[in-house]
Design a protein around this motif. Structure first.
Motif, PDB file in Angstrom:
ATOM      1  N   GLU A  43       0.803  -1.001   0.311  1.00  0.00           N
ATOM      2  CA  GLU A  43      -0.176   0.346   0.348  1.00  0.00           C
ATOM      3  C   GLU A  43       1.026   1.392  -0.098  1.00  0.00           C
ATOM      4  OE1 GLU A  43      -0.224  -2.532   2.033  1.00  0.00           O
ATOM      5  OE2 GLU A  43      -2.472  -3.121   2.086  1.00  0.00           O
ATOM      6  N   LEU A  72     -15.491  -2.667  -5.902  1.00  0.00           N
ATOM      7  CA  LEU A  72     -14.131  -1.934  -5.686  1.00  0.00           C
ATOM      8  C   LEU A  72     -14.213  -1.346  -7.244  1.00  0.00           C
ATOM      9  CD1 LEU A  72     -11.932  -4.859  -4.493  1.00  0.00           C
ATOM     10  CD2 LEU A  72     -12.096  -2.739  -3.874  1.00  0.00           C
ATOM     11  N   ASP A 109      -7.729   1.559   5.787  1.00  0.00           N
ATOM     12  CA  ASP A 109      -8.929   2.074   5.674  1.00  0.00           C
ATOM     13  C   ASP A 109      -9.301   2.433   6.606  1.00  0.00           C
ATOM     14  OD1 ASP A 109     -10.012  -0.465   4.084  1.00  0.00           O
ATOM     15  OD2 ASP A 109     -10.425  -1.931   5.812  1.00  0.00           O
ATOM     16  N   SER A 160      -4.366  -0.792  -4.098  1.00  0.00           N
ATOM     17  CA  SER A 160      -4.055  -1.903  -3.311  1.00  0.00           C
ATOM     18  C   SER A 160      -5.635  -2.947  -2.259  1.00  0.00           C
ATOM     19  CB  SER A 160      -3.469  -1.598  -2.177  1.00  0.00           C
ATOM     20  OG  SER A 160      -2.899  -0.550  -2.085  1.00  0.00           O
ATOM     21  N   LYS A 161      -6.441  -2.245  -2.245  1.00  0.00           N
ATOM     22  CA  LYS A 161      -7.173  -3.488  -1.400  1.00  0.00           C
ATOM     23  C   LYS A 161      -8.248  -4.359  -2.678  1.00  0.00           C
ATOM     24  CE  LYS A 161     -11.050  -1.397   0.690  1.00  0.00           C
ATOM     25  NZ  LYS A 161     -10.991  -1.472   2.493  1.00  0.00           N
ATOM     26  N   SER A 194      -6.929  -7.833  -2.089  1.00  0.00           N
ATOM     27  CA  SER A 194      -8.777  -8.982  -2.361  1.00  0.00           C
ATOM     28  C   SER A 194      -8.589 -10.447  -3.501  1.00  0.00           C
ATOM     29  CB  SER A 194      -9.983  -8.335  -2.111  1.00  0.00           C
ATOM     30  OG  SER A 194      -9.308  -8.021  -4.000  1.00  0.00           O
ATOM     31  N   ILE A 216     -16.585   1.293   1.533  1.00  0.00           N
ATOM     32  CA  ILE A 216     -15.099   1.370   2.450  1.00  0.00           C
ATOM     33  C   ILE A 216     -15.623  -0.053   3.375  1.00  0.00           C
ATOM     34  CG2 ILE A 216     -13.606   1.448   4.259  1.00  0.00           C
ATOM     35  CD1 ILE A 216     -13.706   4.380   2.500  1.00  0.00           C
ATOM     36  N   CYS A 221     -16.632  -3.261   1.864  1.00  0.00           N
ATOM     37  CA  CYS A 221     -15.627  -4.354   1.918  1.00  0.00           C
ATOM     38  C   CYS A 221     -15.587  -5.430   2.920  1.00  0.00           C
ATOM     39  CB  CYS A 221     -14.333  -3.036   1.000  1.00  0.00           C
ATOM     40  SG  CYS A 221     -13.934  -2.929  -0.276  1.00  0.00           S
ATOM     41  N   GLN A 222     -14.971  -4.039   3.934  1.00  0.00           N
ATOM     42  CA  GLN A 222     -14.771  -3.993   5.838  1.00  0.00           C
ATOM     43  C   GLN A 222     -15.616  -6.099   5.803  1.00  0.00           C
ATOM     44  OE1 GLN A 222     -14.707  -0.019   7.519  1.00  0.00           O
ATOM     45  NE2 GLN A 222     -12.812   0.042   7.995  1.00  0.00           N
ATOM     46  N   ASN A 248     -14.932  -9.027   3.743  1.00  0.00           N
ATOM     47  CA  ASN A 248     -13.121  -9.084   4.530  1.00  0.00           C
ATOM     48  C   ASN A 248     -13.919 -10.203   5.621  1.00  0.00           C
ATOM     49  OD1 ASN A 248     -11.458  -8.548   2.576  1.00  0.00           O
ATOM     50  ND2 ASN A 248     -11.293  -6.643   3.008  1.00  0.00           N
TER      51      ASN A 248
END
Length: 399
Positions: free
Chosen positions: A134, A215, A277, A323-324, A328, A384, A387-388, A391
């Motif tokens: 990142e 994303l 994040d 980067s995310k 992933s 965001i 995405c969290q 994950n």
């Protein structure tokens, strides 16, 4: 990290400077083209649309050939196209009967280079054996901002000292950078994104993943949130804040680019100590505040502060989403980066369009247009969170 890969990083950093030249040099010459070749301004504005439209097309097509010919060959082609495009700018308008046709050919050639660079540079940096991906990605993207600033400052200084009529000399000088970087890319080591024998995620598999679509939407919003203010900052400073064009350019786009680059460089230096994040959430909230500041709060100083805060807040968005995405799906490869670049370019084109259309609907009131633009960082914030959530689900399944 193997020290030889430092040269690869430097070459990639320069690659983004080349892309900044591709996107920002010719717009400085629009009035010159109008006066020198008698081309109507309505036609000249097509050069912007054609440039970004062709880059979008290259983003889409790159997934079909980059992996076949390899990153090194693709990078060499990208730099050759960029250098050739700048040189064609100085030759073709005078050589061909129709000067506008010559300009379009030159733009087409360097746009191919710009589109390839956008697809290639990020995965090459991601593949380098760095400790903090990142951090490297954020530092990489800061060089587009420094390149943008350099193009404006160096070109403006050259035109002031030697006259705008010598713009062809400046174009040739800018052509030296992609040519030199092309030579560097023939020598630097380029790592693979995946281990030998490891299968790549196909486009169909990517499209089946919910997190990939999240994303993609985040990339659209990142591009839109960035360019909506960047492209309209100068006009807003002139019409909304009532300052001169010179002041508007320096306090608008230049200040925006400087602070956006500073945010990326900051994360590039201290990224290992900062949770990505949290940094993106804080940046999204700051971006919402910046848009509200620009659109709702009266006053010259507050308007400039709003533009500056927006540049600072959007800095992490584009590299952060890249980067995310890499985290992933480590097997995403070129296809994933190309599609994300495509989504980002859609946002870059769509964001300023939304602001312009809404402003036009309200009697050319840019403040109302910027108020509509607050949706971009809001959707980023939602992305965001999603995405969290994805994950956490994945960690529970495989943890």
């Amino acid at each position: 990290m193997d020290k030889s890969y430092n040269q690869t990083l430097y070459a990639c950093f320069t690659g983004y400077i080349v892309q900044a030249i591709v996107n920002n040099f010719v717009p400085l010459l629009f009035l010159t083209f109008h006066n020198s070749y008698g081309i109507p301004m309505t036609q000249i504005t097509l050069l912007i649309t054609f440039n970004f439209g062709l880059q979008l097309l290259v983003d889409m097509l790159s997934v079909t050939f980059v992996d076949r010919i390899g990153y090194r060959a693709s990078m060499i082609i990208a730099h050759v196209c960029a250098a050739a495009g700048f040189l064609f700018l100085t030759i073709l308008p005078d050589l061909l009967e129709n000067a506008f046709t010559g300009l379009m050919i030159a733009v087409a050639v360097y746009a191919v280079g710009g589109g390839l660079l956008e697809v290639l540079v990020s995965p090459i940096v991601e593949a380098c054996p760095t400790k903090n991906k990142e951090k490297a990605m954020s530092l990489l993207h800061s060089f587009y901002c420094w390149g943008h600033m350099a193009v404006v400052i160096v070109s403006t200084a050259f035109f002031h000292l030697f006259g705008i009529e010598n713009w062809k000399v400046m174009a040739c000088i800018w052509a030296v950078i992609p040519f030199a970087n092309m030579i560097l890319f023939t020598r630097v080591p380029i790592a693979s994104l995946m281990d030998q024998g490891e299968g790549r995620t196909t486009i169909r598999q990517l499209f089946r993943k919910r997190i990939f679509w999240v994303l993609m939407i985040m990339m659209v919003c990142a591009g839109a949130g960035e360019q909506a203010v960047s492209q309209w900052a100068s006009a807003f400073a002139e019409s909304g804040l009532h300052v001169s064009k010179t002041t508007g350019d320096l306090a608008g786009p230049m200040l925006f680019a400087f602070l956006m680059g500073s945010a990326r460089a900051f994360y590039g230096k201290y990224g290992e100590r900062i949770d990505l994040d949290r940094f993106m959430v804080a940046s999204s909230i700051l971006c919402i505040a910046a848009y509200l500041c620009i659109s709702l709060v009266p006053g010259l100083t507050v308007g400039f502060i709003g533009c500056a805060l927006c540049g600072l807040s959007v800095g992490i968005m584009w590299p952060g989403v890249f980067s995310k995405a890499a985290a992933s799906d480590v097997r995403g490869g070129t296809a994933m980066f190309a599609l994300l670049a495509l989504a980002g370019d859609v946002g870059c084109a769509g964001g300023p369009t939304v602001v312009g259309m809404v402003s036009g609907a309200f009697n050319n009131n840019l403040k109302v247009g910027f108020l509509a633009g607050v949706l971009f960082p809001i959707f980023l914030l939602i992305g965001i969170y999603l995405c969290q959530s994805e994950n956490r689900k994945r960690n529970r399944m495989f943890g």
